[in-house]
Design a protein around this motif. Structure first.
Motif, PDB file in Angstrom:
ATOM      1  N   ARG A 119      33.205  38.338  42.953  1.00 21.45           N
ATOM      2  CA  ARG A 119      33.610  38.090  44.340  1.00 21.45           C
ATOM      3  C   ARG A 119      33.171  36.714  44.840  1.00 21.45           C
ATOM      4  NH1 ARG A 119      31.160  43.699  46.159  1.00 21.45           N
ATOM      5  NH2 ARG A 119      32.551  45.069  45.048  1.00 21.45           N
ATOM      6  N   THR A 134      34.798  40.047  38.456  1.00 23.39           N
ATOM      7  CA  THR A 134      35.145  40.709  39.715  1.00 23.39           C
ATOM      8  C   THR A 134      35.984  41.959  39.497  1.00 23.39           C
ATOM      9  OG1 THR A 134      35.040  38.612  40.905  1.00 23.39           O
ATOM     10  CG2 THR A 134      36.243  40.406  41.963  1.00 23.39           C
ATOM     11  N   SER A 135      37.033  41.835  38.732  1.00 16.24           N
ATOM     12  CA  SER A 135      37.935  42.970  38.522  1.00 16.24           C
ATOM     13  C   SER A 135      37.204  44.147  37.875  1.00 16.24           C
ATOM     14  CB  SER A 135      39.117  42.541  37.658  1.00 16.24           C
ATOM     15  OG  SER A 135      39.972  43.622  37.427  1.00 16.24           O
ATOM     16  N   ASN A 150      34.725  45.595  40.446  1.00 14.26           N
ATOM     17  CA  ASN A 150      35.375  46.294  41.558  1.00 14.26           C
ATOM     18  C   ASN A 150      35.935  47.652  41.171  1.00 14.26           C
ATOM     19  OD1 ASN A 150      34.781  44.340  43.418  1.00 14.26           O
ATOM     20  ND2 ASN A 150      36.783  43.374  43.347  1.00 14.26           N
ATOM     21  N   ASN A 151      36.339  47.811  39.914  1.00 14.97           N
ATOM     22  CA  ASN A 151      36.873  49.121  39.529  1.00 14.97           C
ATOM     23  C   ASN A 151      35.966  49.852  38.550  1.00 14.97           C
ATOM     24  OD1 ASN A 151      37.510  48.447  36.830  1.00 14.97           O
ATOM     25  ND2 ASN A 151      39.495  47.638  37.436  1.00 14.97           N
ATOM     26  N   ARG A 180      34.770  52.493  42.293  1.00 15.24           N
ATOM     27  CA  ARG A 180      33.953  51.440  42.888  1.00 15.24           C
ATOM     28  C   ARG A 180      32.464  51.667  42.637  1.00 15.24           C
ATOM     29  NH1 ARG A 180      32.312  47.795  45.685  1.00 15.24           N
ATOM     30  NH2 ARG A 180      31.959  47.436  47.850  1.00 15.24           N
TER      31      ARG A 180
END
Length: 139
Positions: free
Chosen positions: A81, A110-111, A114-115, A121
């Motif tokens: 992020r 980030t990806s 984030n998942n 999350r």
């Protein structure tokens, strides 16, 4: 003879049940220990958090070239992020294992973060813990 077999079967069943319960309790204790450690680090981080204006003044920017140099287990930086984190010392503590992070050393994660590798999350505790390893902004 039937009574002996029945008694042996009962003893085996009791022992197996006990082993199952002990294994379950042990796994719960390990999970709780990890959560307590995260909570403890979050509490420490919250107490040591500099004022927002201090962060803005002393903001370090890190280029993608610099980030890419830190791409091994002994020196692992990741971008998440728009921020860069040195997670080297955290690799062995990661509940999902170091390998999940090692793939992203020197890269933008980030990806994946984030998942949570397709599992959803990360928790707010994980976010707070991550902030402890922050080096600066990705430029």
């Amino acid at each position: 003879m039937k009574k002996v077999v029945a008694v042996v079967l009962i003893i085996v069943a009791v022992l197996m049940s006990g082993m199952f319960v002990w294994g379950f309790i042990d796994s719960q204790n390990k999970e709780n220990a990890v959560e307590e450690k995260i909570d403890e680090k979050v509490d420490q981080n919250t107490q040591q958090q500099p004022a927002e204006e201090e962060v803005a003044i002393d903001e370090k920017t890190i280029s993608t070239t610099e980030l890419s140099k830190h791409n091994k287990s002994s020196d692992c930086w990741v971008a998440i992020r728009g921020n860069v984190y040195d997670v080297t010392s955290y690799l062995d503590e990661h509940p999902g294992g170091a390998d999940l992070i090692l793939t992203y050393c020197g890269k933008d994660a980030t990806s994946a973060y984030n998942n949570k590798g397709g599992e959803g999350r990360h928790s707010s505790n994980a976010d707070a813990l991550l902030s402890e390893y922050r080096l600066g902004k990705l430029n």
